[in-house]
Design a protein around this motif. Structure first.
Motif, PDB file in Angstrom:
ATOM      1  N   TYR A 110      27.697  75.202  17.403  1.00 39.14           N
ATOM      2  CA  TYR A 110      27.593  76.616  17.036  1.00 39.14           C
ATOM      3  C   TYR A 110      28.762  76.975  16.124  1.00 39.14           C
ATOM      4  O   TYR A 110      29.860  77.263  16.573  1.00 39.14           O
ATOM      5  CB  TYR A 110      27.657  77.502  18.275  1.00 39.14           C
ATOM      6  N   THR A 111      28.510  76.942  14.827  1.00 38.18           N
ATOM      7  CA  THR A 111      29.585  77.246  13.877  1.00 38.18           C
ATOM      8  C   THR A 111      29.162  78.402  12.978  1.00 38.18           C
ATOM      9  O   THR A 111      28.019  78.490  12.555  1.00 38.18           O
ATOM     10  CB  THR A 111      29.927  76.022  13.009  1.00 38.18           C
ATOM     11  N   LEU A 112      30.106  79.278  12.713  1.00 34.15           N
ATOM     12  CA  LEU A 112      29.852  80.450  11.880  1.00 34.15           C
ATOM     13  C   LEU A 112      31.040  80.643  10.950  1.00 34.15           C
ATOM     14  O   LEU A 112      32.184  80.510  11.380  1.00 34.15           O
ATOM     15  CB  LEU A 112      29.666  81.675  12.786  1.00 34.15           C
ATOM     16  N   SER A 113      30.749  80.936   9.698  1.00 30.94           N
ATOM     17  CA  SER A 113      31.842  81.142   8.742  1.00 30.94           C
ATOM     18  C   SER A 113      31.745  82.536   8.140  1.00 30.94           C
ATOM     19  O   SER A 113      30.664  82.991   7.750  1.00 30.94           O
ATOM     20  CB  SER A 113      31.746  80.065   7.657  1.00 30.94           C
ATOM     21  N   ILE A 114      32.895  83.209   8.077  1.00 31.56           N
ATOM     22  CA  ILE A 114      33.010  84.488   7.379  1.00 31.56           C
ATOM     23  C   ILE A 114      33.879  84.214   6.154  1.00 31.56           C
ATOM     24  O   ILE A 114      35.022  83.779   6.286  1.00 31.56           O
ATOM     25  CB  ILE A 114      33.632  85.564   8.289  1.00 31.56           C
ATOM     26  N   CYS A 115      33.309  84.416   4.979  1.00 29.87           N
ATOM     27  CA  CYS A 115      33.965  83.934   3.773  1.00 29.87           C
ATOM     28  C   CYS A 115      33.694  84.886   2.611  1.00 29.87           C
ATOM     29  O   CYS A 115      32.693  85.605   2.613  1.00 29.87           O
ATOM     30  CB  CYS A 115      33.413  82.539   3.474  1.00 29.87           C
ATOM     31  N   GLY A 169      22.042  84.712   9.543  1.00 33.16           N
ATOM     32  CA  GLY A 169      21.274  83.487   9.313  1.00 33.16           C
ATOM     33  C   GLY A 169      20.156  83.383  10.344  1.00 33.16           C
ATOM     34  O   GLY A 169      20.212  84.008  11.417  1.00 33.16           O
ATOM     35  N   ALA A 170      19.154  82.566   9.998  1.00 29.86           N
ATOM     36  CA  ALA A 170      17.916  82.517  10.779  1.00 29.86           C
ATOM     37  C   ALA A 170      18.130  82.182  12.258  1.00 29.86           C
ATOM     38  O   ALA A 170      17.456  82.730  13.125  1.00 29.86           O
ATOM     39  CB  ALA A 170      16.958  81.519  10.135  1.00 29.86           C
ATOM     40  N   GLN A 171      19.088  81.291  12.543  1.00 29.04           N
ATOM     41  CA  GLN A 171      19.240  80.904  13.960  1.00 29.04           C
ATOM     42  C   GLN A 171      20.159  81.822  14.755  1.00 29.04           C
ATOM     43  O   GLN A 171      20.490  81.536  15.916  1.00 29.04           O
ATOM     44  CB  GLN A 171      19.838  79.504  14.067  1.00 29.04           C
ATOM     45  N   ALA A 172      20.595  82.909  14.137  1.00 30.00           N
ATOM     46  CA  ALA A 172      21.646  83.724  14.771  1.00 30.00           C
ATOM     47  C   ALA A 172      21.236  84.240  16.154  1.00 30.00           C
ATOM     48  O   ALA A 172      21.993  84.128  17.120  1.00 30.00           O
ATOM     49  CB  ALA A 172      22.022  84.882  13.862  1.00 30.00           C
ATOM     50  N   GLU A 173      20.053  84.781  16.242  1.00 28.12           N
ATOM     51  CA  GLU A 173      19.616  85.399  17.503  1.00 28.12           C
ATOM     52  C   GLU A 173      19.708  84.386  18.651  1.00 28.12           C
ATOM     53  O   GLU A 173      20.285  84.666  19.706  1.00 28.12           O
ATOM     54  CB  GLU A 173      18.183  85.908  17.331  1.00 28.12           C
ATOM     55  N   ALA A 174      19.150  83.196  18.428  1.00 32.28           N
ATOM     56  CA  ALA A 174      19.122  82.176  19.486  1.00 32.28           C
ATOM     57  C   ALA A 174      20.537  81.721  19.838  1.00 32.28           C
ATOM     58  O   ALA A 174      20.890  81.600  21.024  1.00 32.28           O
ATOM     59  CB  ALA A 174      18.276  80.987  19.020  1.00 32.28           C
ATOM     60  N   ILE A 175      21.354  81.496  18.828  1.00 32.40           N
ATOM     61  CA  ILE A 175      22.726  81.038  19.086  1.00 32.40           C
ATOM     62  C   ILE A 175      23.521  82.125  19.818  1.00 32.40           C
ATOM     63  O   ILE A 175      24.175  81.869  20.824  1.00 32.40           O
ATOM     64  CB  ILE A 175      23.416  80.621  17.764  1.00 32.40           C
ATOM     65  N   PHE A 176      23.443  83.351  19.295  1.00 34.29           N
ATOM     66  CA  PHE A 176      24.241  84.445  19.882  1.00 34.29           C
ATOM     67  C   PHE A 176      23.867  84.699  21.350  1.00 34.29           C
ATOM     68  O   PHE A 176      24.712  85.083  22.149  1.00 34.29           O
ATOM     69  CB  PHE A 176      24.057  85.741  19.076  1.00 34.29           C
ATOM     70  N   LYS A 177      22.601  84.484  21.678  1.00 31.95           N
ATOM     71  CA  LYS A 177      22.176  84.685  23.073  1.00 31.95           C
ATOM     72  C   LYS A 177      22.860  83.701  24.009  1.00 31.95           C
ATOM     73  O   LYS A 177      23.157  84.003  25.154  1.00 31.95           O
ATOM     74  CB  LYS A 177      20.657  84.454  23.177  1.00 31.95           C
ATOM     75  N   ASP A 178      23.096  82.497  23.504  1.00 34.71           N
ATOM     76  CA  ASP A 178      23.598  81.415  24.353  1.00 34.71           C
ATOM     77  C   ASP A 178      25.122  81.343  24.418  1.00 34.71           C
ATOM     78  O   ASP A 178      25.675  80.730  25.334  1.00 34.71           O
ATOM     79  CB  ASP A 178      23.037  80.075  23.826  1.00 34.71           C
ATOM     80  N   VAL A 179      25.788  81.966  23.456  1.00 34.30           N
ATOM     81  CA  VAL A 179      27.248  81.829  23.349  1.00 34.30           C
ATOM     82  C   VAL A 179      27.963  82.369  24.594  1.00 34.30           C
ATOM     83  O   VAL A 179      27.645  83.451  25.077  1.00 34.30           O
ATOM     84  CB  VAL A 179      27.714  82.597  22.081  1.00 34.30           C
ATOM     85  N   ASN A 180      28.934  81.593  25.114  1.00 30.42           N
ATOM     86  CA  ASN A 180      29.701  82.095  26.266  1.00 30.42           C
ATOM     87  C   ASN A 180      31.177  82.313  25.960  1.00 30.42           C
ATOM     88  O   ASN A 180      31.929  82.797  26.809  1.00 30.42           O
ATOM     89  CB  ASN A 180      29.523  81.186  27.485  1.00 30.42           C
ATOM     90  N   SER A 181      31.609  81.944  24.763  1.00 29.16           N
ATOM     91  CA  SER A 181      32.981  82.246  24.343  1.00 29.16           C
ATOM     92  C   SER A 181      33.077  82.024  22.841  1.00 29.16           C
ATOM     93  O   SER A 181      32.181  81.431  22.240  1.00 29.16           O
ATOM     94  CB  SER A 181      33.998  81.369  25.074  1.00 29.16           C
ATOM     95  N   VAL A 182      34.168  82.524  22.266  1.00 32.79           N
ATOM     96  CA  VAL A 182      34.356  82.406  20.819  1.00 32.79           C
ATOM     97  C   VAL A 182      35.747  81.847  20.559  1.00 32.79           C
ATOM     98  O   VAL A 182      36.719  82.238  21.209  1.00 32.79           O
ATOM     99  CB  VAL A 182      34.196  83.789  20.129  1.00 32.79           C
TER     100      VAL A 182
END
Ligand code: F6R
Length: 366
Positions: A126-131, A39-52
């Motif tokens: 920051y939410t992501l769904s694998i479906c 998705g379009a915002q992935a790059e920005a979100i993934f850069k900032d993520v510190n845990s999952v």
């Protein structure tokens, strides 16, 4: 249309090489383009993520138990996995930089959907769904989405949805590593090549079906079974036990093999078949020691090893060899024989494989 197969479950097990190739196609063709994939915002979100934090139920939860290990190994990002129905009712500490990842074949599982809503109420953005179903509730409520391309799954027991979820999780691990500057071009190429080879390795594992059928006949007469694995393959032991319970109604439990001596070893006798997931990874010697503990108590061992392993069969130790070891991706290959084992045990028992008693395909109630 069942084609040459007797049940949807068997058909879906055999569709896995195709389902995996389809799910991987976008990543392989785009050389892991993050925006295209997530998705379009992935790059920005993934850069900032510190845990999952992974949230899911049932078989989808077991996929996340593998995924969280890949996240830590490949991306160096702390990752936890929790059942949706547990998470939604406990006090937890929200972290605005944590990525909430929901996994669901149907996209409609209420326990998982409510957990996602709870995470959002707590302030997680920051939410992501694998479906596996594009137009469903869980992906609709998520900022980022990845669609597995397993195709419709009819059998109640999940098979191809699970393996396609696994490769999606692997793509997530390498995508996060890439966004955070932890993946050089060579390493990326190595991961993508390993993924490209994977459908072929899964096909080799499927070719073991006739041998697995002969093992399954011995399980059908048993009341209990144990499944053992360690590390990346403990979730595969869990999945093997769940499949056997669901469709053959044989009571099965899974343990991380190191836990045996802390209690379950007391159950082992000559009536207890013990399935061991024993790939050629760095835990092999440890697993072999655990197998010895079972053997010494008269337990019957059914071992899924890799082609390049040194195991040999002897009295009370049955060994089946999978293709050569596939490294971090090995769980995707090693789940195939336990799916087939459950399927063939159920066939011998004559249960309703595609519609096991008391279960529904999508659990939309609490
Ligand atoms: C087991 C099985 C279930 C589902 C679980 C979650 O074979 O199919 O355990 O995995 O009900 O379903 P989804 O993935 O649709 O959220």
């Amino acid at each position: 249309d069942l084609g040459p197969y007797r049940h949807f479950m068997q058909k879906e097990i055999h569709e896995q090489p195709r389902a995996l190739a389809d799910t991987l196609e976008g990543a392989l063709n785009s050389q892991l383009n993050l925006g295209d994939l997530w998705g379009a915002q992935a790059e920005a979100i993934f850069k900032d993520v510190n845990s999952v934090l992974f949230l899911a139920s049932g078989t989808s939860h077991y996929a996340t138990l593998v995924g969280r290990q890949w996240l830590e190994s490949i991306a160096g990002i702390p990752a936890q996995a929790e059942l949706g129905h547990e998470y939604r009712y406990r006090d937890s500490i929200p972290n605005p930089r944590q990525l909430i990842v929901t996994l669901s074949q149907s996209g409609e599982t209420l326990d998982t959907f409510e957990a996602l809503k709870r995470a959002k109420e707590l302030g997680h953005g920051y939410t992501l769904s694998i479906c596996n179903v594009a137009e469903s509730a869980i992906p609709r409520a998520s900022a980022l989405r990845f669609l597995t391309r397993a195709g419709p799954e009819i059998g109640v027991a999940s098979t191809k949805a699970f393996t396609t979820q696994l490769v999606a999780l692997y793509l997530l691990a390498i995508s996060l590593a890439k966004a955070q500057g932890k993946l050089d071009a060579d390493t990326q190429a190595t991961h993508l090549e390993a993924l490209r080879q994977l459908p072929g390795s899964v096909q080799h594992a499927l070719n073991l079906e006739p041998q697995i059928q002969s093992w399954a006949a011995r399980f059908a007469g048993k009341e209990h079974a144990l499944f053992l694995g360690r590390g990346l393959h403990y979730p595969i032991a869990l999945e093997g036990a769940l499949k056997l319970k669901e469709i053959s109604y044989i009571h099965a439990e899974a343990y991380p093999a190191g836990e045996l001596k802390h209690g379950p070893l007391a159950l082992v006798d000559s009536n207890m078949p013990v399935v061991v997931i024993a790939p050629n990874d760095r835990l092999l010697e440890k697993v072999a020691a655990n197998m010895q503990e079972v053997h010494a108590r008269g337990g019957e061992l059914y071992v899924f090893a890799d082609a390049d392993s040194h195991f040999s069969a002897s009295a009370g130790i049955h060994v089946m060899r999978l293709p050569r070891h596939t490294g971090l991706l090995s769980p995707v290959v090693h789940v195939i024989p336990v799916q087939l084992l459950a399927y063939h045990a159920a066939l011998v028992k004559g249960t309703d494989v595609d519609r096991p008693r008391n279960l529904a395909k999508a659990v939309t109630v609490e």
